[in-house]
Scaffold this motif. Structure first.
Motif, PDB file in Angstrom:
ATOM      1  N   SER A   6      45.207  41.238  35.614  1.00  0.00           N
ATOM      2  CA  SER A   6      44.405  41.080  36.834  1.00  0.00           C
ATOM      3  C   SER A   6      43.018  40.540  36.518  1.00  0.00           C
ATOM      4  O   SER A   6      42.441  39.779  37.309  1.00  0.00           O
ATOM      5  N   THR A   9      43.357  36.755  35.518  1.00  0.00           N
ATOM      6  CA  THR A   9      43.597  35.945  36.718  1.00  0.00           C
ATOM      7  C   THR A   9      42.312  35.631  37.459  1.00  0.00           C
ATOM      8  O   THR A   9      42.137  34.526  37.993  1.00  0.00           O
ATOM      9  N   GLU A  10      41.388  36.591  37.493  1.00  0.00           N
ATOM     10  CA  GLU A  10      40.141  36.424  38.253  1.00  0.00           C
ATOM     11  C   GLU A  10      38.986  35.909  37.392  1.00  0.00           C
ATOM     12  O   GLU A  10      37.861  35.790  37.874  1.00  0.00           O
ATOM     13  N   SER A  13      36.514  32.970  38.576  1.00  0.00           N
ATOM     14  CA  SER A  13      35.538  33.280  39.621  1.00  0.00           C
ATOM     15  C   SER A  13      34.372  34.091  39.070  1.00  0.00           C
ATOM     16  O   SER A  13      33.226  33.927  39.516  1.00  0.00           O
ATOM     17  N   LYS A  41      28.662  41.665  45.748  1.00  0.00           N
ATOM     18  CA  LYS A  41      30.008  41.610  45.185  1.00  0.00           C
ATOM     19  C   LYS A  41      30.684  42.975  45.232  1.00  0.00           C
ATOM     20  O   LYS A  41      31.854  43.100  45.615  1.00  0.00           O
ATOM     21  N   TRP A  45      34.022  44.102  47.490  1.00  0.00           N
ATOM     22  CA  TRP A  45      35.237  44.674  46.915  1.00  0.00           C
ATOM     23  C   TRP A  45      35.464  46.120  47.336  1.00  0.00           C
ATOM     24  O   TRP A  45      36.363  46.791  46.833  1.00  0.00           O
ATOM     25  N   ALA A 112      33.523  42.061  36.404  1.00  0.00           N
ATOM     26  CA  ALA A 112      34.958  41.809  36.267  1.00  0.00           C
ATOM     27  C   ALA A 112      35.727  43.128  36.214  1.00  0.00           C
ATOM     28  O   ALA A 112      36.815  43.257  36.808  1.00  0.00           O
ATOM     29  N   ARG A 115      35.804  44.578  39.744  1.00  0.00           N
ATOM     30  CA  ARG A 115      36.805  43.931  40.608  1.00  0.00           C
ATOM     31  C   ARG A 115      38.192  44.494  40.338  1.00  0.00           C
ATOM     32  O   ARG A 115      38.994  44.688  41.264  1.00  0.00           O
ATOM     33  N   HIS A 116      38.489  44.759  39.080  1.00  0.00           N
ATOM     34  CA  HIS A 116      39.773  45.378  38.752  1.00  0.00           C
ATOM     35  C   HIS A 116      39.854  46.789  39.326  1.00  0.00           C
ATOM     36  O   HIS A 116      40.870  47.170  39.921  1.00  0.00           O
TER      37      HIS A 116
END
Length: 398
Positions: A6, A9-10, A13, A41, A45, A112, A115-116
């Motif tokens: 995950s 993949t991000e 960004s 951010k 999220w 990061a 976000r996960h």
């Protein structure tokens, strides 16, 4: 390397966010735009935020389950007051300000991970995401603690990470004990009696006194400090005189002292003052000595350093987790480690070959105007943060 899909993949960004921060550097306690971006951010999220701690600090709060246990992950946000040599697209847009230490990358790695966490909360407890201002001389960690960081957000341990140029990407370093030095600044003003340069016997020349003091300071390290206790005394500034034929009234010395323990720092401060006062007295001069302590040594607690090493090994393999060679650089995460158990690790930033066309002519080392953070570290650093938090909250309480 066992990276989280995950996060990989991000990654693109988050790289864009990192480069945006790099292009808009802000100095200590001025990180308003950076803090706004981080808070936006996290909010996007679904992560609650607390703002304003330590002036511009941001704390993200990620909860799951019913456990009262908690762990803190810290990234610093500020830039340095220096001109960037790089000319690539994300180079600094603010003259005299630059992310030359990689704090933009530190923010990106923790974002990061955030976000996960927003989508994958594989833990029972709370993860506090600490985005700290003013590491570069402002003591932002100390200020966040003064504002109640550990009272408002009680946590069992706190962890920090810094990129370290030179090592191969995919390697870490962590060790128990002192890993970064304390820092202190001194100022010595030697007062003599000015006069004509051709008639030195009618005055008291502070310049040769200063020369003797500089030499004598080095004997403190070589003769008063235990050989196994590393210490540095560097006189970095000497100011005296205005004309070639005039003996000045005074001479000013300034510099830095670095040690790995407060006890050694205290001894050096005491001896420096004694050396200065007695050397001046021997020449019928006077002096004023000032010693200002800035950051304490950064000391990793044993259990937490070993725990972090285990997490790293599970991601990159034991052979890629090195012993952390202590450095005489300083770090204000030391204040957090004085208050809580934890560990401060290095993540290797590579040899500089990642830099795009338009980088400056100098080496890719921290505090260099040609430096740039290696974006390949973002998935690895974020994976470490996630696994560290998950495994900490899953382990038995000590």
């Amino acid at each position: 390397m066992k990276l989280l899909d995950s996060i990989v993949t991000e990654a693109a960004s988050i790289v864009a966010v990192r480069r945006d921060i790099h292009a808009h550097p802000e100095l200590c306690f001025e990180e308003v735009r950076t803090a706004d971006l981080v808070a936006a951010k996290l909010t996007e999220w679904g992560i609650p935020v607390h703002r304003g701690m330590g002036t511009t600090g941001v704390v993200g709060i990620v909860k799951n389950g019913t456990s009262s246990r908690a762990v803190g992950l810290r990234a610093d946000m500020d830039a340095l007051p220096m001109q960037e040599y790089n000319t690539f697209a994300h180079a600094s847009k603010h003259p005299g300000k630059m992310h030359a230490c990689g704090h933009d990358g530190h923010v990106a790695m923790l974002l990061a991970a955030a976000r996960h966490f927003a989508k994958n909360r594989n833990f029972d407890g709370t993860v506090y995401l600490i985005f700290q201002p003013a590491e570069e001389g402002g003591g932002g960690a100390r200020e966040m603690i003064k504002d109640g960081l550990f009272e408002q957000f009680p946590m069992e341990a706190v962890f920090g990470m810094h990129n370290w140029p030179g090592g191969a990407v995919g390697t870490f370093a962590v060790s128990p004990g002192p890993v970064m030095a304390s820092t202190a600044e001194f100022k010595l003003t030697i007062r003599g009696k000015g006069g004509h340069g051709a008639m030195p016997h009618l005055g008291i020349d502070p310049v040769p006194v200063a020369c003797q003091v500089v030499q004598a300071f080095q004997t403190i390290v070589s003769r008063n400090t235990k050989p196994i206790d590393a210490a540095v005394i560097s006189v970095t500034m000497i100011h005296a005189g205005e004309a070639t034929n005039v003996i000045p009234d005074s001479c000013e010395l300034q510099g830095t002292v670095r040690t790995f323990s407060t006890e050694v720092q205290d001894m050096i401060a005491r001896r420096m003052q004694q050396v200065a006062e007695h050397t001046c007295a021997a020449h019928e001069a006077r002096c004023e000595f000032e010693f200002h302590r800035n950051y304490p040594p950064t000391v990793n607690s044993k259990a937490e350093a070993e725990f972090a090493r285990g997490v790293m090994a599970s991601i990159v393999g034991e052979q890629n987790v090195r012993e952390q060679e202590p450095t005489m650089g300083a770090e204000d995460f030391a204040f957090m480690l004085e208050a809580k158990p934890g560990a401060y690790c290095f993540i290797s930033n590579g040899d500089g070959s990642h830099r795009e066309f338009g980088h400056g002519p100098g080496p890719c080392v921290i505090h260099n105007p040609s430096y740039d953070f290696n974006d390949d570290l973002i998935p690895l650093g974020a994976t470490y943060w996630v696994r560290l938090a998950e495994e900490w909250l899953a382990k038995a309480r000590a």
